[in-house]
Write an enzyme that holds these catalytic residues in place. Structure first.
Site, PDB file in Angstrom:
ATOM      1  N   TYR A 168     -82.234  50.849  94.795  1.00  7.74           N
ATOM      2  CA  TYR A 168     -81.675  52.321  94.306  1.00  7.74           C
ATOM      3  C   TYR A 168     -79.938  52.148  94.311  1.00  7.74           C
ATOM      4  O   TYR A 168     -79.301  51.319  94.917  1.00  7.74           O
ATOM      5  CB  TYR A 168     -82.028  53.376  95.082  1.00  7.74           C
ATOM      6  CG  TYR A 168     -81.289  53.525  96.330  1.00  7.74           C
ATOM      7  CD1 TYR A 168     -80.505  54.732  96.510  1.00  7.74           C
ATOM      8  CD2 TYR A 168     -82.070  53.005  97.489  1.00  7.74           C
ATOM      9  CE1 TYR A 168     -79.885  54.936  97.974  1.00  7.74           C
ATOM     10  CE2 TYR A 168     -81.372  53.105  98.535  1.00  7.74           C
ATOM     11  CZ  TYR A 168     -80.273  54.193  99.135  1.00  7.74           C
ATOM     12  OH  TYR A 168     -79.921  53.979 100.292  1.00  7.74           O
ATOM     13  N   ARG A 215     -73.786  45.518  92.265  1.00  6.94           N
ATOM     14  CA  ARG A 215     -74.615  45.463  93.366  1.00  6.94           C
ATOM     15  C   ARG A 215     -76.091  45.627  93.021  1.00  6.94           C
ATOM     16  O   ARG A 215     -76.906  44.989  93.575  1.00  6.94           O
ATOM     17  CB  ARG A 215     -74.284  46.648  94.487  1.00  6.94           C
ATOM     18  CG  ARG A 215     -75.197  46.442  95.652  1.00  6.94           C
ATOM     19  CD  ARG A 215     -74.763  47.437  96.791  1.00  6.94           C
ATOM     20  NE  ARG A 215     -74.506  48.785  96.372  1.00  6.94           N
ATOM     21  CZ  ARG A 215     -74.233  49.661  96.998  1.00  6.94           C
ATOM     22  NH1 ARG A 215     -73.858  49.666  98.143  1.00  6.94           N
ATOM     23  NH2 ARG A 215     -74.163  51.282  96.706  1.00  6.94           N
ATOM     24  N   ARG A 227    -103.052  48.386  93.873  1.00  9.25           N
ATOM     25  CA  ARG A 227    -102.535  47.932  95.107  1.00  9.25           C
ATOM     26  C   ARG A 227    -102.809  46.477  95.622  1.00  9.25           C
ATOM     27  O   ARG A 227    -103.996  46.204  95.778  1.00  9.25           O
ATOM     28  CB  ARG A 227    -102.968  49.031  96.362  1.00  9.25           C
ATOM     29  CG  ARG A 227    -102.065  48.787  97.701  1.00  9.25           C
ATOM     30  CD  ARG A 227    -102.662  49.734  98.740  1.00  9.25           C
ATOM     31  NE  ARG A 227    -101.711  49.526  99.836  1.00  9.25           N
ATOM     32  CZ  ARG A 227    -102.109  48.627 100.740  1.00  9.25           C
ATOM     33  NH1 ARG A 227    -103.051  47.783 100.829  1.00  9.25           N
ATOM     34  NH2 ARG A 227    -101.237  48.603 101.909  1.00  9.25           N
ATOM     35  N   LYS A 248     -79.996  46.857  98.707  1.00  8.76           N
ATOM     36  CA  LYS A 248     -80.079  48.272  98.791  1.00  8.76           C
ATOM     37  C   LYS A 248     -81.445  48.567  98.551  1.00  8.76           C
ATOM     38  O   LYS A 248     -81.752  49.096  97.143  1.00  8.76           O
ATOM     39  CB  LYS A 248     -79.042  48.782  97.915  1.00  8.76           C
ATOM     40  CG  LYS A 248     -78.897  50.545  98.368  1.00  8.76           C
ATOM     41  CD  LYS A 248     -77.594  50.946  97.439  1.00  8.76           C
ATOM     42  CE  LYS A 248     -77.666  52.279  97.714  1.00  8.76           C
ATOM     43  NZ  LYS A 248     -77.023  52.625  99.123  1.00  8.76           N
ATOM     44  N   GLU A 281     -73.725  49.244 111.257  1.00  7.84           N
ATOM     45  CA  GLU A 281     -73.152  50.089 110.237  1.00  7.84           C
ATOM     46  C   GLU A 281     -73.740  51.519 110.494  1.00  7.84           C
ATOM     47  O   GLU A 281     -74.433  51.526 111.734  1.00  7.84           O
ATOM     48  CB  GLU A 281     -73.601  49.903 108.920  1.00  7.84           C
ATOM     49  CG  GLU A 281     -75.091  49.521 108.535  1.00  7.84           C
ATOM     50  CD  GLU A 281     -75.306  49.118 107.350  1.00  7.84           C
ATOM     51  OE1 GLU A 281     -74.318  49.111 106.324  1.00  7.84           O
ATOM     52  OE2 GLU A 281     -76.574  48.231 106.975  1.00  7.84           O
TER      53      GLU A 281
END
Length: 284
Positions: free
Chosen positions: A33, A52, A100, A147, A179
């Protein structure tokens, strides 16, 4: 009035938005995301978010649902449809949907979802008062530079901070700060030098981080990219965090210990001023 959101090629009312229960983002957190700030109806740091996103997709061998130009057009249309003057746009891309299984098919079609959030991002009370943080063990997976939508660990840490009367948590590994739960962390030495963790798989390669460090160097502010401890941070002159949702936000307390004067410091304030001025010039 409900928002208009974007789901797999269609602009729909948020209450009508649907994705498959077999989407791998839902079943496996198999997705990435980006969150882009909007100020004055324009997107802040858009090229950095695109770069990114491309890197995250490549690292996971995931297909992109569109070109940078196509994704920009969707963002702009959502700004228009929702009359968004200031806030955020969240974009999530997953590998796609199928029954799945841990292994996936090579021909999966990626899913994409975007929605807006109208909120103040340029001015918040915490920018003037600063925030308090606590330290927690970093329990996330090893590839924090991607991310992904795997946000359970940061969410748990954020809630632990909230229960302790703080606004965020700094995640510590092998004695060093990586972070925050959704931001990059910094301290400022007595001589004005900025210290922040060097880029690696241990931290997210923040878009705001890159811009702030560039502007700092242009302003002749010395920067050290290296690990630092909680103890060093508690003894620093200042501390702050950066993120697309907060830009530059001062930290005034760490694990109950006052940082510096216990009020937002001049370096963080200057960097915030520079970042906003320069980023808004380049906003699209």
């Amino acid at each position: 009035m409900s928002r208009t959101v974007y789901v797999n090629g269609e602009y729909v009312a948020e209450e009508d938005a649907k994705i498959s229960i077999f989407d791998r983002g839902f079943l496996m957190a198999d997705g990435v995301y980006e969150v882009t700030s909007v100020i004055g109806g324009k997107l802040v740091d858009w090229p950095g978010h695109c770069a990114r996103l491309s890197r995250s997709l490549n690292e996971l061998d995931m297909k992109s649902p569109g070109s940078d130009e196509e994704l920009l057009a969707i963002h702009r249309e959502l700004v228009r449809l929702n009359d968004l003057e200031e806030g955020m746009i969240y974009m999530q891309i997953t590998r796609g949907a199928e029954d799945r299984d841990f292994a996936w098919s090579d021909d999966l079609v990626p899913s994409i979802v975007l929605f807006t959030q109208a909120k103040s991002v340029a001015e918040k009370a915490e920018y003037k008062t600063g925030i308090k943080v606590i330290s927690v063990e970093d329990i996330r997976w090893a590839r924090r530079d991607i991310k992904t939508v795997q946000l359970l660990a940061p969410s748990l840490c954020k809630m632990k901070a909230k229960a302790a009367g703080a606004q965020d948590a700094w995640m510590v590994e092998d004695g060093f700060v990586n972070e925050g739960t959704s931001n990059n962390a910094y301290i400022v030495k007595d001589d004005g030098t900025i210290v922040t963790r060097n880029l690696s798989h241990s931290i997210l390669h923040g878009i705001t981080r890159a811009a702030v460090l560039e502007y700092a160097r242009e302003a002749q502010i010395k920067v050290e990219e290296r690990p630092f401890t909680i103890e060093e941070a508690q003894g620093a002159a200042e501390a702050f965090v950066t993120a697309a949702s907060t830009f530059v936000c001062p930290v005034v307390e760490i694990d109950g210990v006052q940082v510096g004067s216990g009020t937002p410091g001049p370096v963080a304030a200057r960097l915030r001023e520079i970042y906003l001025a320069e980023s808004l010039k380049k906003a699209v």
